[in-house]
Design a protein around this motif. Structure first.
Motif, PDB file in Angstrom:
ATOM      1  N   GLY A  27       6.994   4.763 -42.780  1.00 26.32           N
ATOM      2  CA  GLY A  27       8.268   4.897 -42.083  1.00 26.32           C
ATOM      3  C   GLY A  27       8.310   4.377 -40.668  1.00 26.32           C
ATOM      4  O   GLY A  27       9.377   4.420 -40.033  1.00 26.32           O
ATOM      5  N   LEU A  28       7.204   3.882 -40.127  1.00 26.82           N
ATOM      6  CA  LEU A  28       7.227   3.345 -38.772  1.00 26.82           C
ATOM      7  C   LEU A  28       8.041   2.052 -38.751  1.00 26.82           C
ATOM      8  O   LEU A  28       7.896   1.204 -39.637  1.00 26.82           O
ATOM      9  N   GLU A  29       8.872   1.885 -37.737  1.00 29.21           N
ATOM     10  CA  GLU A  29       9.716   0.703 -37.629  1.00 29.21           C
ATOM     11  C   GLU A  29       9.325  -0.121 -36.394  1.00 29.21           C
ATOM     12  O   GLU A  29       8.680   0.380 -35.474  1.00 29.21           O
ATOM     13  N   GLU A  30       9.746  -1.389 -36.425  1.00 28.79           N
ATOM     14  CA  GLU A  30       9.438  -2.309 -35.315  1.00 28.79           C
ATOM     15  C   GLU A  30       7.939  -2.317 -35.022  1.00 28.79           C
ATOM     16  O   GLU A  30       7.504  -2.317 -33.857  1.00 28.79           O
ATOM     17  N   THR A  31       7.150  -2.362 -36.065  1.00 28.26           N
ATOM     18  CA  THR A  31       5.691  -2.228 -35.943  1.00 28.26           C
ATOM     19  C   THR A  31       5.076  -3.462 -35.293  1.00 28.26           C
ATOM     20  O   THR A  31       5.378  -4.593 -35.661  1.00 28.26           O
ATOM     21  N   ARG A  32       4.208  -3.222 -34.329  1.00 24.06           N
ATOM     22  CA  ARG A  32       3.493  -4.299 -33.655  1.00 24.06           C
ATOM     23  C   ARG A  32       2.030  -3.912 -33.505  1.00 24.06           C
ATOM     24  O   ARG A  32       1.702  -2.749 -33.273  1.00 24.06           O
ATOM     25  N   GLU A  33       1.168  -4.901 -33.659  1.00 21.12           N
ATOM     26  CA  GLU A  33      -0.285  -4.657 -33.552  1.00 21.12           C
ATOM     27  C   GLU A  33      -0.765  -4.870 -32.121  1.00 21.12           C
ATOM     28  O   GLU A  33      -0.320  -5.776 -31.429  1.00 21.12           O
ATOM     29  N   HIS A  34      -1.705  -4.023 -31.720  1.00 17.45           N
ATOM     30  CA  HIS A  34      -2.406  -4.160 -30.441  1.00 17.45           C
ATOM     31  C   HIS A  34      -3.900  -4.019 -30.733  1.00 17.45           C
ATOM     32  O   HIS A  34      -4.289  -3.710 -31.858  1.00 17.45           O
ATOM     33  N   THR A  35      -4.735  -4.228 -29.734  1.00 18.45           N
ATOM     34  CA  THR A  35      -6.171  -4.035 -29.931  1.00 18.45           C
ATOM     35  C   THR A  35      -6.460  -2.562 -30.191  1.00 18.45           C
ATOM     36  O   THR A  35      -6.134  -1.693 -29.372  1.00 18.45           O
ATOM     37  N   SER A  36      -7.018  -2.273 -31.357  1.00 22.59           N
ATOM     38  CA  SER A  36      -7.372  -0.903 -31.764  1.00 22.59           C
ATOM     39  C   SER A  36      -6.171   0.036 -31.784  1.00 22.59           C
ATOM     40  O   SER A  36      -6.316   1.250 -31.598  1.00 22.59           O
ATOM     41  N   ALA A  37      -4.981  -0.514 -32.001  1.00 21.80           N
ATOM     42  CA  ALA A  37      -3.793   0.347 -32.026  1.00 21.80           C
ATOM     43  C   ALA A  37      -2.637  -0.378 -32.694  1.00 21.80           C
ATOM     44  O   ALA A  37      -2.630  -1.593 -32.845  1.00 21.80           O
ATOM     45  N   VAL A  38      -1.641   0.415 -33.092  1.00 23.69           N
ATOM     46  CA  VAL A  38      -0.383  -0.077 -33.644  1.00 23.69           C
ATOM     47  C   VAL A  38       0.738   0.659 -32.937  1.00 23.69           C
ATOM     48  O   VAL A  38       0.650   1.866 -32.658  1.00 23.69           O
ATOM     49  N   ARG A  39       1.821  -0.058 -32.639  1.00 22.71           N
ATOM     50  CA  ARG A  39       2.935   0.515 -31.900  1.00 22.71           C
ATOM     51  C   ARG A  39       4.219   0.371 -32.711  1.00 22.71           C
ATOM     52  O   ARG A  39       4.389  -0.617 -33.437  1.00 22.71           O
ATOM     53  N   GLY A  40       5.114   1.329 -32.610  1.00 24.98           N
ATOM     54  CA  GLY A  40       6.386   1.229 -33.325  1.00 24.98           C
ATOM     55  C   GLY A  40       7.328   2.363 -32.956  1.00 24.98           C
ATOM     56  O   GLY A  40       7.013   3.205 -32.106  1.00 24.98           O
ATOM     57  N   MET A  41       8.472   2.394 -33.622  1.00 25.33           N
ATOM     58  CA  MET A  41       9.491   3.414 -33.371  1.00 25.33           C
ATOM     59  C   MET A  41       9.650   4.286 -34.614  1.00 25.33           C
ATOM     60  O   MET A  41       9.555   3.798 -35.750  1.00 25.33           O
ATOM     61  N   ALA A  42       9.912   5.577 -34.401  1.00 24.13           N
ATOM     62  CA  ALA A  42      10.029   6.489 -35.539  1.00 24.13           C
ATOM     63  C   ALA A  42      10.720   7.772 -35.110  1.00 24.13           C
ATOM     64  O   ALA A  42      10.779   8.110 -33.927  1.00 24.13           O
TER      65      ALA A  42
END
Length: 758
Positions: A27-42
């Motif tokens: 269900g995470l939206e606007e998912t973007r990858e970072h070093t050792s992490a993932v970012r998104g909206m929920a």
């Protein structure tokens, strides 16, 4: 608070892509990858779902605020500006984690302290009540990440890292984290295989991490279903009804999954100490009906008896961290490949390895490879389809090409050895501990062209030297000594054991090529010498330099009894660089045995006193053996006792030079084989054979009875006997008489002299 939040999901390095796919599916939206992490909206429900269902993440961070900061003061005020009363009571507890640096903050402890001060000052009541710090189980976990002048302030909803599922209370020496194991299973296609009713086997299961993670995937069990405390448990923004709904749904899915016919999941482990911990972990996970663990070697593990059953073989072989591990690891990978070809046809396999070059030795091609990190160690996941078209069938050479290769190997006879470029180190020994040896295998490894040439040379040497050794009654001898310069190693036979010493390659040699040649040689040795793989032990000799000393690192204490010249001697093939028996001194020991009758024998730098045993066998009136090492003197005592020579055979612990200066006894026969260099803590000063041999020989000759003889030998390649000694004593070099057939190729293995008073 808003109904929609920015989330950061952290994970081990290399899992970002898989985590992004998983988080998006949850269900995470606007998912973007970072070093050792993932970012998104929920929304909040998705945040809870990620905590409960993420198999790959470490933490779920809910971002409260982003703000620019130039210094610690701006950090403090940026945190102070948050409405902390919406998150924590004044009498609550908190923990702060801080990462990153810059903007005048180069110490994470200082940064965490400023964040904590701002929160505490915001919540302090007029009566002075304020939150306290609890690093273990706080009501609120706060995380601030400083990234190029921007502060990202978050709440940690997960609490303890999500990889800590709670079932693994017992673990082996170097276990995979649970989320890394899950990622490997997903990359290997296990969700698909499980959905199709496939089986799973791990032939090196350790404490069962792959097995439990695989069962949870197959049974549709949320990985963190059994966790009772979360980072949001005491958070004022927590929505209990929403959480209970998601948790109840996960419980229902788990019950439905466990009600299905269990998937066939089996683990095998050679180390009996890990069997019960693995079973305990499986039981804590509630998966005893799905997962079974058995003790068994790699070479004997069996997939499901149903021949129509297909599935996945997955494993994480040892990486090898000690000198000497190369042999056992090579044979382990060979055993694995052979077992896959024999028993797992049409299965899929996934080998997670920190030594991908060894993966090439399995005899099966991988069709895909993925890069991962296991902590700081770069690793590869090799995916294999176990089908005949993927088998490495050996070299495609014509009979004429194979004959030419054999002839080329035979022509190498005239090549000068390279072993004499390296001095044998002092007798203190270099400690090595080989990894546990694998079980024997059924089929022979396929050899490369170089490996086959090496095998041909070994077989030729064995044929010639074997006849000589049997004729002379010798059961331990050198069968190869860097005959082929590309394969710079010494190979000794000790009855039914093979002792391999790899010479450190010059810096001019490409390390990858040197490693490949070593693996070629190790693959060839068992076949060429008809020795079981489990009886091959490898060590590495470094070039001797400076004050480097070789100290014991292993304490296996496994001794093997060998025979030489009518005496029994104990060798230890595992614990030291040298084995307790210098094979090149065999002729000297036999000479001493022949000349010792009725004589008083002195053995200086005696090591394990093998020369003293021979002197006693020859009828010596008495023997005295001197060495600085208590360990070697204990070994010497065992050698003498083994042959019934405990009486009239004295062992003296001490610095040889000091001992000779203090001694006033006479001896008829003296043997001296000193180390090239020694700086033991037990002796005064440093012994250097080139510098100190004149004083040593003067002291020894002074102890000779009339007509007595000193035999002096050493293996320092550049050694030069002082010419002035010949003016005082009768000196005869006898090197040629003290080199047997198995060392004939190495003219500088040692030098020896016979010295008598004039």
């Amino acid at each position: 608070m808003s109904d929609r939040f920015e989330l950061f999901l952290t994970c081990p390095k290399g899992l970002e892509g898989l985590l992004a796919e998983e988080a998006t599916a949850l269900g995470l939206e606007e998912t973007r990858e970072h070093t050792s992490a993932v970012r998104g909206m929920a929304d909040m429900e998705t945040a809870y779902r990620l905590c409960l269902w993420s198999r790959l993440g470490n933490r779920v961070l809910l971002v409260l605020k982003r703000f620019a900061m130039k210094d610690a003061e701006e950090l403090y005020h940026g945190v102070l500006d948050v409405e902390w009363q919406d998150h924590l009571l004044p009498d609550g507890t908190l923990a702060v984690e801080f990462s990153g640096h810059g903007s005048g903050i180069d110490n994470t402890h200082f940064g965490a302290l400023k964040v904590k001060d701002a929160i505490v000052d915001k919540l302090r009541t007029p009566s002075g009540e304020r939150p306290s710090v609890d690093k273990l189980n706080p009501d609120l976990r706060v995380h601030l990440r400083l990234d190029r002048g921007e502060a990202i302030l978050s709440l940690d909803l997960s609490g303890h890292s999500l990889h800590q599922r709670g079932y693994r209370l017992q673990q082996g020496a170097a276990p995979l984290k649970e989320n890394l194991a899950a990622a490997i299973l997903i990359r290997a296609g296990w969700p698909r295989i499980a959905a199709e009713g496939g089986a799973l086997a791990d032939p090196m299961c350790g404490v069962g991490t792959f097995l439990v993670e695989a069962a949870m995937i197959a049974a549709d069990i949320a990985p963190n279903l059994k966790r009772t405390r979360w980072g949001f448990s005491a958070w004022l923004g927590h929505v209990p009804a929403m959480w209970r709904k998601l948790h109840d749904e996960a419980l229902a899915r788990a019950e439905a999954g466990l009600a299905k016919t269990p998937a066939w999941i089996r683990g095998y482990e050679a180390d009996p100490r890990l069997i019960q911990p693995a079973r305990n972990n499986v039981e804590r996970a509630g998966l005893s009906d799905w997962v079974k663990v058995y003790q068994g070697e790699v070479a004997t593990f069996e997939p499901r008896p149903d021949q129509n059953q297909k599935g996945l073989v997955i494993c994480n072989p040892p990486y090898g961290e000690r000198l000497g591990d190369e042999a056992s690891l090579l044979y382990l990978y060979q055993n694995l490949g052979e077992r896959l070809r024999q028993a797992c046809l049409n299965w899929e396999a996934a080998v997670f390895t920190g030594a991908p070059d060894l993966g090439k030795r399995m005899g099966i091609r991988s069709h895909k490879q993925y890069s991962f990190w296991n902590g700081a160690l770069p690793c590869k996941l090799l995916l294999i389809k176990v089908t005949p078209d993927q088998f490495v069938t050996g070299e495609r050479r014509t009979p004429e090409q194979r004959q030419a290769a054999r002839e080329q190997a035979e022509q190498m006879d005239t090549t000068p050895p390279v072993a004499d470029q390296y001095a044998r180190v002092n007798k203190n020994g270099n400690p090595v501990k080989p990894a546990p040896a694998p079980a024997p295998v059924v089929e022979q490894a396929r050899l490369s062209e170089g490996g086959q040439m090496f095998a041909n040379r070994l077989q030729k040497n064995l044929k010639t030297l074997g006849k000589w050794a049997r004729r002379e009654g010798i059961d331990c001898y050198r069968v190869y000594d860097a005959d082929m310069p590309e394969y710079a190693m010494a190979i000794d036979l000790y009855h039914d054991w093979v002792h391999v010493q790899e010479y450190a390659a010059p810096k001019s040699i490409d390390p990858e090529k040197a490693s490949a040649r070593l693996y070629d040689a190790l693959a060839a040795i068992p076949q060429a010498l008809n020795i079981d793989k489990s009886r091959v032990i490898i060590k590495r000799r470094e070039r001797q330099s400076g004050t480097r000393q070789y100290e014991r690192q292993s304490a296996q204490g496994q001794f093997t009894q060998v025979q030489e010249g009518g005496v029994q001697l104990l060798v230890n093939l595992t614990d030291y660089l040298d084995t307790g028996l210098f094979l090149d001194h065999r002729p000297m020991r036999l000479r001493i045995q022949k000349e010792a009758a009725g004589k008083r024998f002195l053995n200086l730098f005696c090591y394990t006193a093998t020369a003293s045993v021979h002197a006693a066998k020859g009828g010596a009136r008495s023997t005295t053996s001197v060495d600085l090492s208590k360990t070697y003197l204990d070994w010497a005592r065992r050698n003498l006792s083994l042959n019934g020579f405990s009486d009239k055979n004295r062992l003296e612990q001490g610095d040889v030079m000091a001992w000779l200066q203090a001694n006033r006894e006479e001896y008829d026969l003296i043997f001296i084989d000193p180390p090239t260099f020694s700086n033991s803590k037990r002796m005064e000063g440093v012994f250097d054979v080139q510098r100190d041999h004149v004083e040593l020989l003067d002291l020894a000759v002074a102890r000779l009875a009339p007509g007595g003889v000193v035999y002096f030998s050493n293996n320092f390649r550049k050694f030069q006997l002082d010419a002035n000694l010949a003016e005082r004593y009768a000196v005869e070099e006898i090197t040629a008489q003290t080199v047997d057939q198995d060392f004939a190729r190495n003219g500088k293995i040692h030098r020896a002299w016979k010295i008598q008073a004039r």
